[in-house]
Design an enzyme around this catalytic site. Structure first.
Site, PDB file in Angstrom:
ATOM      1  N   LYS A  77       0.855  -1.182   0.000  1.00 32.69           N
ATOM      2  CA  LYS A  77       0.000   0.000   0.000  1.00 32.69           C
ATOM      3  C   LYS A  77       0.890   1.230   0.000  1.00 32.69           C
ATOM      4  O   LYS A  77       2.028   1.121   0.480  1.00 32.69           O
ATOM      5  CB  LYS A  77      -0.943   0.034   1.192  1.00 32.69           C
ATOM      6  CG  LYS A  77      -0.337  -0.228   2.568  1.00 32.69           C
ATOM      7  CD  LYS A  77       0.813   0.577   3.056  1.00 32.69           C
ATOM      8  CE  LYS A  77       0.653   2.066   3.198  1.00 32.69           C
ATOM      9  NZ  LYS A  77       1.934   2.729   3.633  1.00 32.69           N
TER      10      LYS A  77
ATOM     11  N   TYR B 271      -4.361   4.201   6.352  1.00 32.95           N
ATOM     12  CA  TYR B 271      -4.793   3.194   7.330  1.00 32.95           C
ATOM     13  C   TYR B 271      -6.104   3.607   7.993  1.00 32.95           C
ATOM     14  O   TYR B 271      -6.973   2.778   8.252  1.00 32.95           O
ATOM     15  CB  TYR B 271      -3.720   2.989   8.408  1.00 32.95           C
ATOM     16  CG  TYR B 271      -2.532   2.213   7.915  1.00 32.95           C
ATOM     17  CD1 TYR B 271      -2.497   0.829   7.979  1.00 32.95           C
ATOM     18  CD2 TYR B 271      -1.432   2.869   7.369  1.00 32.95           C
ATOM     19  CE1 TYR B 271      -1.412   0.115   7.515  1.00 32.95           C
ATOM     20  CE2 TYR B 271      -0.345   2.166   6.896  1.00 32.95           C
ATOM     21  CZ  TYR B 271      -0.333   0.786   6.970  1.00 32.95           C
ATOM     22  OH  TYR B 271       0.735   0.079   6.505  1.00 32.95           O
TER      23      TYR B 271
HETATM   24  P1  NDP Z   1      12.561   1.973   1.578  1.00 39.52           P
HETATM   25  O1  NDP Z   1      12.962   3.322   1.126  1.00 39.52           O
HETATM   26  O2  NDP Z   1      13.099   1.498   2.861  1.00 39.52           O
HETATM   27  O3  NDP Z   1      12.963   0.899   0.473  1.00 39.52           O
HETATM   28  C1  NDP Z   1      12.556   0.982  -0.859  1.00 39.52           C
HETATM   29  C2  NDP Z   1      13.435   0.074  -1.718  1.00 39.52           C
HETATM   30  O4  NDP Z   1      12.936   0.158  -3.041  1.00 39.52           O
HETATM   31  C3  NDP Z   1      14.899   0.479  -1.812  1.00 39.52           C
HETATM   32  O5  NDP Z   1      15.700  -0.036  -0.772  1.00 39.52           O
HETATM   33  C4  NDP Z   1      15.271  -0.076  -3.159  1.00 39.52           C
HETATM   34  O6  NDP Z   1      15.534  -1.472  -3.032  1.00 39.52           O
HETATM   35  C5  NDP Z   1      14.016   0.018  -3.967  1.00 39.52           C
HETATM   36  N1  NDP Z   1      14.032   1.153  -4.913  1.00 39.52           N
HETATM   37  C6  NDP Z   1      14.023   1.020  -6.252  1.00 39.52           C
HETATM   38  N2  NDP Z   1      14.029   2.216  -6.848  1.00 39.52           N
HETATM   39  C7  NDP Z   1      14.027   3.130  -5.871  1.00 39.52           C
HETATM   40  C8  NDP Z   1      14.054   4.555  -5.875  1.00 39.52           C
HETATM   41  N3  NDP Z   1      14.026   5.261  -7.006  1.00 39.52           N
HETATM   42  N4  NDP Z   1      14.095   5.184  -4.671  1.00 39.52           N
HETATM   43  C9  NDP Z   1      14.089   4.489  -3.548  1.00 39.52           C
HETATM   44  N5  NDP Z   1      14.070   3.144  -3.496  1.00 39.52           N
HETATM   45  C10 NDP Z   1      14.044   2.457  -4.649  1.00 39.52           C
HETATM   46  O7  NDP Z   1      10.975   1.947   1.548  1.00 39.52           O
HETATM   47  P2  NDP Z   1      10.013   1.048   2.408  1.00 39.52           P
HETATM   48  O8  NDP Z   1      10.493  -0.332   2.451  1.00 39.52           O
HETATM   49  O9  NDP Z   1       9.718   1.713   3.696  1.00 39.52           O
HETATM   50  O10 NDP Z   1       8.631   1.148   1.567  1.00 39.52           O
HETATM   51  C11 NDP Z   1       8.421   0.380   0.394  1.00 39.52           C
HETATM   52  C12 NDP Z   1       6.918   0.242   0.139  1.00 39.52           C
HETATM   53  O11 NDP Z   1       6.312  -0.410   1.237  1.00 39.52           O
HETATM   54  C13 NDP Z   1       6.157   1.561  -0.026  1.00 39.52           C
HETATM   55  O12 NDP Z   1       5.124   1.410  -0.955  1.00 39.52           O
HETATM   56  C14 NDP Z   1       5.545   1.800   1.349  1.00 39.52           C
HETATM   57  O13 NDP Z   1       4.364   2.572   1.320  1.00 39.52           O
HETATM   58  C15 NDP Z   1       5.263   0.392   1.776  1.00 39.52           C
HETATM   59  N6  NDP Z   1       5.284   0.251   3.240  1.00 39.52           N
HETATM   60  C16 NDP Z   1       4.270  -0.450   3.820  1.00 39.52           C
HETATM   61  C17 NDP Z   1       4.267  -0.630   5.168  1.00 39.52           C
HETATM   62  C18 NDP Z   1       3.242  -1.500   5.787  1.00 39.52           C
HETATM   63  O14 NDP Z   1       3.155  -1.506   6.998  1.00 39.52           O
HETATM   64  N7  NDP Z   1       2.474  -2.256   5.031  1.00 39.52           N
HETATM   65  C19 NDP Z   1       5.271  -0.012   6.049  1.00 39.52           C
HETATM   66  C20 NDP Z   1       6.343   0.636   5.316  1.00 39.52           C
HETATM   67  C21 NDP Z   1       6.320   0.772   3.951  1.00 39.52           C
HETATM   68  P3  NDP Z   1      16.724  -2.167  -3.850  1.00 39.52           P
HETATM   69  O15 NDP Z   1      17.953  -1.484  -3.382  1.00 39.52           O
HETATM   70  O16 NDP Z   1      16.624  -3.580  -3.455  1.00 39.52           O
HETATM   71  O17 NDP Z   1      16.457  -1.941  -5.307  1.00 39.52           O
END
Ligand code: NDP
Length: 430
Positions: A173, A258
């Site tokens: 989400k 949420y």
């Molecule tokens: P992060 O910033 O921690 O991680 C995102 C990852 O996406 C990066 O580490 C990278 O992984 C990849 N990525 C690819 N392209 C990009 C870019 N241009 N900029 C940044 N990152 C990129 O984000 P989150 O893990 O916190 O969030 C990811 C998703 O999960 C979002 O949609 C967020 O809304 C959702 N979320 C949901 C939660 C829940 O409770 N359900 C809680 C937190 C987030 P790599 O290096 O492997 O390519």
């Protein structure tokens, strides 16, 4: 050959039996004739599952049954796309508590990070892909579901690529950065005849599920009002969440969602009107592109009002309250990863009683992945399909429009109950 260890164990058992026999006799109870365990202690095996009978009095809270996970080779294989915080801190560890899902692949833009994570979780090198290689997922039969955990604006492309590679999709989400993207994602999955589920973990979290059940059963009387807050104080202004092109918005699509989704899911109704207002601290570099605080009211066809607020500049609060004519309920930490507490308040004779329900702790990420796994295995529509995500995108657009115009926004009437949801998860598998 009998070892010293065996001898010691035998003596210990004999001693315990003698002690237990004496103790039974003191209490006027017959002793078992030997130290051998009974089915009460050993449990029983039937249909590939182990179970134990209850040993506490019926006045006590029943213990949880053994989880009885599927054997690893029969679990539904998931590839996780995007190895960021949520993936590494919550999703990958949750596979350890999953009963029906297992990690079988990774997709990342950082090959060194992926190599380290693949080694930690035992994912073979051949099941690790870059974003450019996602079409090759098609050739990997051990991957049935692709779980997209990327910044919001990247969900669309990843979901479409996964569906075109023949995989079912679980998407974080908010589903997208607007209704149009969400529609394209639904269309791509439909065209590929693949399932699409949005990871609304609170619809699988036990306290939220229990409160929704009780509210819908009429236990609270007629529901009048919902109050929902989800706030956190953001730091680094350079993170993608503060960049509109990647996030789609500020606190609303990230945490306000949420409040919106939980109110809708609890009632099963769809709002007929929204009214909203936004405030962001001036000259704060975090809010150059996205908003901080959003306050919005949802009016439901039954007349119920939900007062919701999200913020990116207020201290963490994640509480959800439901006020009915006969009783009130509150979940503290309702939208957090853990630490939910469900309280019910009602009259008890001449007193006001407030009780805390202890429902046990279950990992909500494992529960949602297990739901997706079972939907794939049994060919059932997920409880939170793409249409559920699209409806939130439509409502969030209306919330922004109301804040911009200062006017309430009326929505297309939707009188079907749970209009955009699949069947609820089967409790027998929880
Ligand atoms: P992060 O910033 O921690 O991680 C995102 C990852 O996406 C990066 O580490 C990278 O992984 C990849 N990525 C690819 N392209 C990009 C870019 N241009 N900029 C940044 N990152 C990129 O984000 P989150 O893990 O916190 O969030 C990811 C998703 O999960 C979002 O949609 C967020 O809304 C959702 N979320 C949901 C939660 C829940 O409770 N359900 C809680 C937190 C987030 P790599 O290096 O492997 O390519």
């Amino acid at each position: 050959m009998r070892s010293d260890f065996d001898e010691t164990r035998r003596q210990l058992l004999a001693g315990s039996v003698a002690l237990a026999t004496a103790s039974y006799a003191r209490h006027g109870l017959a002793a078992t004739s030997s130290g051998s365990p009974t089915p009460v202690d050993e449990g029983t095996v039937a249909g590939g599952r182990v179970s134990f009978p209850a040993i506490d009095a019926s006045t006590e809270q029943p213990g949880a049954p053994p989880p009885n996970p599927d054997v690893p080779g029969q679990r539904v294989g998931f590839a996780v796309v995007g190895l960021g915080r949520l993936a590494l801190q919550n999703i990958l560890p949750a596979f350890a508590q999953s009963k029906h899902a297992r990690l079988t692949g990774l997709v990342s833009g950082d090959s060194e990070k992926m190599r380290v994570i693949a080694a930690q979780y035992g994912v073979p090198k051949e099941a690790c892909y870059s974003y450019e290689e996602m079409a090759r997922l098609r050739n990997n039969a051990s991957i049935q579901v692709v779980y997209v955990v990327l910044p919001n604006a990247l969900h669309r492309d990843a979901v479409i690529q996964a569906a075109r590679a023949g995989k079912h999709v679980l998407c974080e989400k908010p589903m997208a950065t607007g209704p149009e993207e969400a529609r394209e994602m639904i269309a791509a999955c439909r065209e590929a005849a693949r399932k699409l589920m949005i990871a609304y973990r609170c619809q699988y979290e036990v306290n939220n599920v229990e409160l929704a059940k009780r509210a819908r059963s009429g236990e609270l009387g007629d529901i009048q009002f919902i109050d929902a807050i989800n706030s956190q104080n953001q730091g680094d202004p350079t993170q993608w969440r503060q960049i509109k092109k990647l996030a789609g918005g500020g606190s609303l699509p990230d945490v306000g969602l949420y409040c919106l989704n939980t109110a809708r899911a609890l009632l099963g109704e769809e709002p007929s009107e929204v009214i909203a207002s936004i405030h962001s601290p001036e000259h704060d570099p975090r809010f150059r592109e996205v908003e901080s605080t959003v306050s919005f009211i949802l009016r439901f066809p039954s007349g119920i009002l939900a007062n919701c607020a999200s913020s990116y500049s207020a201290h963490e609060q994640r509480n959800f309250r439901v006020l009915g004519s006969k009783a009130a309920a509150e979940i503290t930490n309702a939208f957090a990863y853990e630490g939910q507490k469900l309280h019910m308040s009602r009259r008890d004779a001449q007193a006001e009683a407030k009780v805390e329900l202890n429902l046990g702790v279950k990992n909500q990420f494992s529960l949602e992945m297990d739901h997706m796994a079972l939907c794939v295995r049994n060919n059932v529509e997920p409880r939170t399909p793409g249409e559920e995500g699209l409806q939130d995108q439509i409502l969030m657009s209306a919330i922004y429009q109301s804040a911009q115009t200062g006017q309430p926004i009326s929505l297309k009437p939707e009188l079907r109950r749970d209009a955009f949801r699949g069947p609820p998860p089967d409790d027998r598998h929880a």
